[in-house]
Design an enzyme around this catalytic site. Structure first.
Site, mmCIF file in Angstrom:
data_model
loop_
_atom_site.group_PDB
_atom_site.id
_atom_site.type_symbol
_atom_site.label_atom_id
_atom_site.label_comp_id
_atom_site.label_asym_id
_atom_site.label_seq_id
_atom_site.Cartn_x
_atom_site.Cartn_y
_atom_site.Cartn_z
ATOM 1 N N HIS A 195 -58.470 -25.840 -44.827
ATOM 2 C CA HIS A 195 -58.996 -24.496 -45.069
ATOM 3 C C HIS A 195 -59.009 -23.643 -43.797
ATOM 4 O O HIS A 195 -59.175 -22.428 -43.880
ATOM 5 C CB HIS A 195 -60.394 -24.561 -45.700
ATOM 6 C CG HIS A 195 -61.513 -24.915 -44.757
ATOM 7 N ND1 HIS A 195 -62.035 -26.181 -44.650
ATOM 8 C CD2 HIS A 195 -62.217 -24.160 -43.888
ATOM 9 C CE1 HIS A 195 -63.006 -26.187 -43.768
ATOM 10 N NE2 HIS A 195 -63.146 -24.968 -43.285
ATOM 11 N N SER A 249 -65.360 -25.970 -38.134
ATOM 12 C CA SER A 249 -64.458 -26.613 -39.079
ATOM 13 C C SER A 249 -63.176 -27.058 -38.391
ATOM 14 O O SER A 249 -62.547 -26.284 -37.668
ATOM 15 C CB SER A 249 -64.109 -25.653 -40.220
ATOM 16 O OG SER A 249 -65.215 -25.444 -41.055
ATOM 17 N N ASP A 267 -58.657 -31.820 -47.471
ATOM 18 C CA ASP A 267 -58.943 -30.747 -46.528
ATOM 19 C C ASP A 267 -58.495 -31.103 -45.113
ATOM 20 O O ASP A 267 -59.197 -30.861 -44.130
ATOM 21 C CB ASP A 267 -60.435 -30.389 -46.535
ATOM 22 C CG ASP A 267 -60.704 -29.028 -45.892
ATOM 23 O OD1 ASP A 267 -59.767 -28.208 -45.847
ATOM 24 O OD2 ASP A 267 -61.835 -28.798 -45.419
#
Length: 469
Positions: free
Chosen positions: A108, A214, A139
């Site tokens: 992402h 992230s 992911d």
């Protein structure tokens, strides 16, 4: 490369820390003031040494962490027929995992439409990275930059040996604050109900993870990557999640060699084993996963797995939830032979299954609804080709539900007009007469196990009849 510190080193420091803390607590109680002062002074020296060790670790690992800004194609025009990709607003983190420039981050972070990304190292050097591959289901994304010299990198550790309470270091670029380091512990392992990706087995940590973290690494005290930070729970404090290193390594290796991930395919519909279903199948609740459908000509069908089988282990690993089963199957490659243990009619069987290749297909297992003890409340009719076509059923036999009384047990359980009843208490029913015979054998207060087909999916449901009274 980050040189991992020895386990004995940190074990010794942890023991010293405990002893030092004890001495600090006891020192005021000692009768000799000089001795108490000496012990307190030594205690602070030990604490400062431990602090220095953590600082040294942070200094070693932070050069491996990078800032990633995805790039996407810029619309061309006559004036600029071939424009450079433009930066997508927002950025994330990543970590170098090899000296030749491979970088792991989140899917992402780079997104679906980015074709490359700008990567900024800790020494402010900038590179344009190509996207080697990405896997939305976990992911994970893999990038590659080119450099004329070896780059700082960090090795992966063994996340399967993690224990709750172990210290960890999260490093990333939250809110644009480069290479922010936070210290915490492993708060939980095996978290698979976060519902942010298809295959979940997250490490939970209280090391602060914020937007921009992230794709950044979660390190153990030896400077090894044991997770890739991926998510936080908003409106909560101290709850962050990392993808475990063993899953990351499996995905990254396939992205590096293939550019995509190939997963095994079993070919079954599955659902959780509720206490009611467990009782009907004569097994303990939570022990295994119920097979509610077997797809024709798929690996499970060829191996002899049947609807109603309870999968209890895969290659010796106990299975407790549908998500865990899916995750285990996905780790095997097409063509591999996998030994699956099932319970069928109270007996355990081991079946060798040759894995197929998973394709993107929509297969959903319906879950049972809560029950109340009321009348059955349905009208049925034998399935005909016309009815099968009308309700989109790829079936040739069974009993079709033509009416559901509002407020009845069937209504409460979620049965619908157009549902096809294939089994009653594990016995196949092909006509209204067979269905009626099966129902007549049910005594007041008994439970009824139905196998239902609805459209392209199947599921089991337990009905509790009202007791005699």
């Amino acid at each position: 490369m980050v040189v991992p510190m020895s386990r004995q080193f940190f074990s010794a420091w942890l023991l010293i820390l405990i002893v030092a803390g004890t001495l600090l607590v006891l020192s005021p109680r000692l009768e000799q003031p000089s001795l108490a002062e000496d012990l307190a002074s030594r205690g602070f020296e030990i604490l400062e040494a431990v602090q220095a060790a953590i600082t040294q670790l942070a200094e070693q690992v932070t050069p491996t962490v990078v800032t990633i800004s995805p790039l996407r194609p810029q619309a061309s025009s006559r004036a600029f027929p071939r424009s450079r990709s433009q930066t997508v607003p927002g950025s994330g983190s990543g970590v170098l995992v090899s000296p030749d420039g491979y970088i792991v981050t989140n899917h992402h972070v780079v997104g679906e439409d980015a074709i490359e990304a700008e990567v900024r190292l800790s020494d402010k050097r900038r590179f344009i990275a190509r996207i080697v591959g990405r896997d939305q289901d976990t992911d994970i994304a893999l990038l590659k930059i080119e450099s004329n010299e070896d780059l700082p990198w960090a090795p992966f550790g063994d996340s399967t040996r993690l224990k709750v309470g172990q210290w960890v270091l999260a490093v990333g670029n939250p809110m644009g604050l480069d290479r922010t380091v936070t210290l915490g512990v492993v708060s939980g392992i095996g978290r698979d109900t976060v519902n942010i990706s298809k295959y979940e087995n997250f490490i939970q940590t209280d090391a602060a993870i914020n937007p921009g973290n992230s794709g950044g690494p979660l390190f153990n005290l030896h400077g090894e990557i044991i997770g890739i930070n991926t998510a936080i729970i908003h409106m909560a404090q101290g709850i962050g999640f990392s993808i475990p290193a063993d899953m990351v390594v499996h995905v990254v290796e396939q992205l590096r060699t293939r550019g995509h991930v190939v997963r095994g395919w079993l070919g079954v519909g599955i659902q959780s084993l509720t206490p009611e279903l467990a009782n009907k199948f004569g097994v303990s609740p939570g022990r295994g996963v119920l097979v509610n459908e077997v797809f024709k000509n798929d690996p499970a069908d060829a191996a002899g797995i049947l609807p109603g089988d309870i999968i209890v282990s895969i290659e010796g690993t106990s299975v407790e939830t549908p998500k865990q089963l899916s995750r285990l199957i996905a780790r095997f490659g097409p063509g591999e032979t996998v030994h699956i243990d099932v319970i069928r009619n109270g007996r355990r069987h081991t079946l060798p299954v040759v894995m197929g290749e998973k394709e993107e297909r929509a297969v959903t297992a319906s879950l049972p609804f809560k029950t109340t003890e009321v009348a059955l409340g349905i009208d049925v009719q034998t399935l005909t080709p016309g009815l099968a076509e009308r309700f989109g059923l790829n079936e040739r036999s069974g009993v079709l539900v033509s009416k559901v009384d509002r407020g009845s047990l069937a209504y409460t359980e979620g049965l619908q007009v157009g549902d096809l009843i294939k089994e009653v208490n594990r016995k196949e029913v092909r006509s209204v007469s067979e269905f009626s015979e099966a129902i007549q054998r049910v005594k007041p207060g008994d439970t009824i196990l139905l196998r239902i087909v609805r459209g392209s999916r199947a599921f089991f449901v337990v009905l509790k009849t009202q007791g005699a009274g």
